[in-house]
Design a protein around this motif. Sequence first.
Motif, PDB file in Angstrom:
ATOM      1  N   SER A   9       0.778  -1.262   0.058  1.00 12.43           N
ATOM      2  CA  SER A   9       0.041   0.092   0.043  1.00 12.43           C
ATOM      3  C   SER A   9       0.762   1.323  -0.073  1.00 12.43           C
ATOM      4  N   ASN A  14       2.184   0.755  -4.881  1.00 11.63           N
ATOM      5  CA  ASN A  14       1.345   1.401  -5.858  1.00 11.63           C
ATOM      6  C   ASN A  14       1.735   1.443  -7.365  1.00 11.63           C
ATOM      7  N   ASN A  33      -2.786  -2.166   7.461  1.00 10.44           N
ATOM      8  CA  ASN A  33      -3.604  -0.938   7.584  1.00 10.44           C
ATOM      9  C   ASN A  33      -4.834  -1.222   7.028  1.00 10.44           C
ATOM     10  N   THR A  35      -7.045   1.103   6.531  1.00  9.43           N
ATOM     11  CA  THR A  35      -7.266   2.235   5.633  1.00  9.43           C
ATOM     12  C   THR A  35      -6.190   2.957   5.292  1.00  9.43           C
ATOM     13  N   PRO A  36      -5.180   2.224   4.416  1.00  9.18           N
ATOM     14  CA  PRO A  36      -3.994   2.873   4.031  1.00  9.18           C
ATOM     15  C   PRO A  36      -4.453   4.007   3.081  1.00  9.18           C
ATOM     16  N   ARG A  37      -3.348   4.943   3.322  1.00 11.39           N
ATOM     17  CA  ARG A  37      -3.390   6.410   2.459  1.00 11.39           C
ATOM     18  C   ARG A  37      -3.190   6.146   1.064  1.00 11.39           C
ATOM     19  N   GLN A  38      -2.456   5.147   0.718  1.00 10.04           N
ATOM     20  CA  GLN A  38      -2.392   4.892  -0.716  1.00 10.04           C
ATOM     21  C   GLN A  38      -2.763   3.498  -1.122  1.00 10.04           C
ATOM     22  N   ARG A 151       6.738  10.498  -4.392  1.00 11.74           N
ATOM     23  CA  ARG A 151       6.155  10.181  -3.009  1.00 11.74           C
ATOM     24  C   ARG A 151       7.121   9.103  -2.358  1.00 11.74           C
TER      25      ARG A 151
END
Length: 290
Positions: A9, A14, A33, A35-38, A151
């Motif tokens: 993630s 990604n 996680n 709810t991963p940010r990516q 990123r």
Amino acid sequence: MHIAIVGGSGFVGNVLADMLLGRGHEVTILSRNPTPRQLHPGAQLRVYEPHNFSELLLKDCTGVINLVGILNKRMLHSDDFDAAHVVLVKHIIRSCQAAGIRRYLHMSALHANAEGPSEYLKTKYAGEAAALQAENLDVTSFRPSVIFGPRDSFLNRFARLMKLLIIPIFPLACANTRFAPVYVNDLAERIVNSIDDTQTIGQCINLCGPKQYTLEQIVSYVGQLLGKNMRVISLPDGIAQLQGRVLDFVPGKPFSYDNYLSLQVDSVCAQSDSLCATSMEDIAPQYIKS
């Protein structure tokens, strides 16, 4: 194929997911996680617990890519490196064997070695060795130098630190350590191309970019991209060690003593290694800006 990317993630995951999906593979991201940010919109998400990794997480998958890696351990968690780089790898291996999955691709580190100077390099080697020695598993391991791209946590980290500085002076430990940064898309392409390439089975593939730089040159280049006339001050070795030990106690750990130890080894490839084509100068100006 249906590929599970463990630790997929983040930054590398990604890019890798996008490339796999673009070539017609199905992708499931395994993340700690929920709810991963990516998370790539075309990928499925399954949440795992490191000490409870089972073959059920790999249901319907036909290959596994393990990207899990940490650069620092948490305070009062002395076993973090071993847990992430060795114990989890063994859980994944057992799960692959139980699920009947043969293809396993592993993210190691350049110059990972049982006799390496840091816990990071030692545990990266131990996890890689466990995978390569596993029965009924077709393993390819990738050993990149530092990875850059939008990123990333490499060039972007230096850029963030510079933006916080009031005085244009950047004190730098291990300034003469050499790197051959590899572009994340080049890394992802090598991994994807290796999935069905039987000639890579059993190999440890070193990956570097086309150019070598000292850490001081890299930091100075980031300053140029930011439009800052940054003076980089090379710290004496004793001060660099002290900086690492002190910053071990700083939240977020911009630098640690184990980082210092890893930096005692140049992160560059041998002349016989196949180098990736993309240099920092080709990509960094697109995302490091003032």
